[in-house]
Design a protein around this motif. Structure first.
Motif, short mmCIF file in Angstrom:
data_model
loop_
_atom_site.label_atom_id
_atom_site.label_comp_id
_atom_site.label_asym_id
_atom_site.label_seq_id
_atom_site.Cartn_x
_atom_site.Cartn_y
_atom_site.Cartn_z
N LEU A 23 -68.41 -38.12 13.62
CA LEU A 23 -69.70 -38.68 14.03
C LEU A 23 -69.72 -40.19 13.86
CD1 LEU A 23 -72.55 -37.96 15.01
CD2 LEU A 23 -73.22 -37.77 12.63
N ILE A 24 -69.21 -40.67 12.74
CA ILE A 24 -69.16 -42.12 12.49
C ILE A 24 -68.25 -42.81 13.49
CG2 ILE A 24 -68.35 -43.87 10.85
CD1 ILE A 24 -69.39 -41.99 8.61
N LEU A 25 -67.08 -42.22 13.74
CA LEU A 25 -66.14 -42.83 14.68
C LEU A 25 -66.69 -42.86 16.09
CD1 LEU A 25 -62.71 -41.43 13.44
CD2 LEU A 25 -63.55 -43.79 13.30
N SER A 26 -67.40 -41.82 16.51
CA SER A 26 -67.96 -41.83 17.87
C SER A 26 -69.03 -42.90 17.99
CB SER A 26 -68.50 -40.45 18.25
OG SER A 26 -69.65 -40.15 17.50
N GLY A 27 -69.82 -43.13 16.95
CA GLY A 27 -70.82 -44.20 16.96
C GLY A 27 -70.17 -45.56 17.01
N CYS A 28 -69.09 -45.74 16.27
CA CYS A 28 -68.36 -47.02 16.29
C CYS A 28 -67.76 -47.26 17.65
CB CYS A 28 -67.27 -47.02 15.23
SG CYS A 28 -67.88 -47.06 13.54
N ASN A 29 -67.23 -46.22 18.27
CA ASN A 29 -66.62 -46.36 19.59
C ASN A 29 -67.67 -46.78 20.62
OD1 ASN A 29 -64.54 -46.33 21.43
ND2 ASN A 29 -64.93 -44.22 22.01
N GLN A 30 -68.87 -46.18 20.54
CA GLN A 30 -69.93 -46.55 21.49
C GLN A 30 -70.34 -47.99 21.27
OE1 GLN A 30 -73.59 -44.31 21.30
NE2 GLN A 30 -74.18 -44.97 23.33
N ASN A 31 -70.48 -48.42 20.00
CA ASN A 31 -70.82 -49.81 19.73
C ASN A 31 -69.73 -50.74 20.23
OD1 ASN A 31 -73.26 -49.19 18.57
ND2 ASN A 31 -72.45 -49.10 16.50
N SER A 32 -68.48 -50.36 20.03
CA SER A 32 -67.36 -51.16 20.50
C SER A 32 -67.38 -51.25 22.03
CB SER A 32 -66.05 -50.52 20.02
OG SER A 32 -64.96 -51.16 20.61
N ASP A 33 -67.63 -50.14 22.71
CA ASP A 33 -67.71 -50.14 24.17
C ASP A 33 -68.85 -51.03 24.66
OD1 ASP A 33 -65.58 -48.38 24.22
OD2 ASP A 33 -66.81 -46.62 24.67
N GLN A 34 -70.00 -50.97 23.96
CA GLN A 34 -71.15 -51.79 24.33
C GLN A 34 -70.82 -53.28 24.14
OE1 GLN A 34 -73.97 -50.85 25.82
NE2 GLN A 34 -74.97 -52.84 25.79
N ARG A 35 -70.19 -53.62 23.02
CA ARG A 35 -69.82 -55.02 22.78
C ARG A 35 -68.86 -55.53 23.85
NH1 ARG A 35 -69.87 -53.49 17.38
NH2 ARG A 35 -67.63 -53.08 17.39
N GLU A 36 -67.89 -54.73 24.21
CA GLU A 36 -66.94 -55.12 25.26
C GLU A 36 -67.65 -55.32 26.59
OE1 GLU A 36 -63.19 -53.19 27.64
OE2 GLU A 36 -63.38 -52.72 25.51
N PHE A 37 -68.58 -54.41 26.91
CA PHE A 37 -69.37 -54.51 28.14
C PHE A 37 -70.16 -55.81 28.15
CE2 PHE A 37 -73.12 -53.70 30.76
CZ PHE A 37 -72.56 -53.12 31.88
N GLU A 38 -70.78 -56.15 27.01
CA GLU A 38 -71.59 -57.37 26.93
C GLU A 38 -70.73 -58.62 27.02
OE1 GLU A 38 -74.38 -57.07 23.69
OE2 GLU A 38 -75.41 -55.39 24.68
N GLN A 39 -69.53 -58.59 26.47
CA GLN A 39 -68.63 -59.74 26.62
C GLN A 39 -68.29 -59.96 28.09
OE1 GLN A 39 -65.40 -58.70 24.03
NE2 GLN A 39 -66.34 -59.68 22.25
N PRO A 71 -72.65 -48.68 28.39
CA PRO A 71 -72.45 -47.41 27.68
C PRO A 71 -73.68 -46.96 26.89
CG PRO A 71 -70.55 -48.83 27.39
CD PRO A 71 -71.59 -49.64 28.11
N PHE A 72 -74.39 -47.89 26.28
CA PHE A 72 -75.55 -47.56 25.45
C PHE A 72 -76.70 -46.96 26.26
CE2 PHE A 72 -79.31 -48.88 22.91
CZ PHE A 72 -79.01 -48.19 21.74
N PHE A 73 -76.75 -47.25 27.57
CA PHE A 73 -77.88 -46.82 28.40
C PHE A 73 -77.53 -45.73 29.41
CE2 PHE A 73 -78.89 -51.08 26.93
CZ PHE A 73 -80.13 -50.87 26.36
N GLN A 74 -76.31 -45.19 29.35
CA GLN A 74 -75.90 -44.15 30.29
C GLN A 74 -76.90 -42.99 30.29
OE1 GLN A 74 -73.08 -43.99 32.41
NE2 GLN A 74 -72.81 -46.14 31.88
N GLY A 75 -77.40 -42.64 31.46
CA GLY A 75 -78.34 -41.54 31.60
C GLY A 75 -79.79 -41.93 31.40
N ASP A 76 -80.04 -43.03 30.69
CA ASP A 76 -81.41 -43.47 30.42
C ASP A 76 -81.95 -44.32 31.56
OD1 ASP A 76 -81.26 -42.23 27.95
OD2 ASP A 76 -80.78 -44.07 26.88
N ILE A 77 -81.07 -45.12 32.17
CA ILE A 77 -81.46 -46.09 33.19
C ILE A 77 -80.41 -46.06 34.29
CG2 ILE A 77 -81.78 -48.55 33.66
CD1 ILE A 77 -82.62 -48.85 30.75
#
Length: 173
Positions: A23-39, A71-77
């Protein structure tokens, strides 16, 4: 006989630890994906997805980097259509239609432009309902009302916490 309950407790304990780590690793991966997307969002513009007056993509003129949902907004928007028309005339307006499916992660939408290595807010909706939210943005506002606005500009759409939802490039002719 007496070892079985202890053995079960041990396996239960190990299973819980593994589940927590996953669970922790999946949350870190999503945060990492979001940071990369924002860069990627805050890089210089490069190419456009060409659209007509109705929002239809012109065949063969797609920039695969434009208008992806973070990644953070997939399915929401989602963007039902890429912003249109693109390119937009300097005396025209760009239309952006955003479908908000869930309000759990978002309450506001802020549209900014990255031009000449600076970041400017060009439209905002501090509160948005579920459903379709439409924006109409004057091309001169995107360009900062400069006398010769022709060029490509990076549009960045964020939530109220400045998380990037999507981004893409718009050309002004």
């Amino acid at each position: 006989m007496f070892m079985k309950p202890a053995l079960n407790k041990k396996y239960l304990h190990i299973t819980l630890i593994l589940a927590l780590n996953l669970l922790i690793l999946s949350g870190c991966n999503q945060n990492s994906d979001q940071r990369e997307f924002e860069q990627q969002a805050f890089s210089e513009p490069s190419g456009i997805t060409e659209t007509d007056q109705q929002g239809n993509v012109v065949e063969g003129n797609i920039d695969p980097d434009d208008w992806r949902i973070a990644p953070f907004f997939q399915g929401d928007i989602e963007l039902l259509l890429p912003p249109f028309p693109n390119p937009v005339l300097s005396n025209g307006e760009l239309k952006i239609e955003i479908q908000v499916n869930f309000l759990e992660r978002i309450s506001g939408i802020y549209i900014r432009v990255f031009r000449f290595s600076s970041f400017y807010q060009i439209d905002d909706r501090p509160q948005v309902p579920t459903g379709l939210t439409s924006f109409r943005i004057d091309a001169n506002i995107i360009a900062g009302e400069i006398s010769n606005p022709q060029g490509i500009y990076r549009i960045i759409i964020q939530d109220e916490n400045e998380n990037v939802i999507t981004y893409g490039d718009v050309e002004i002719e």
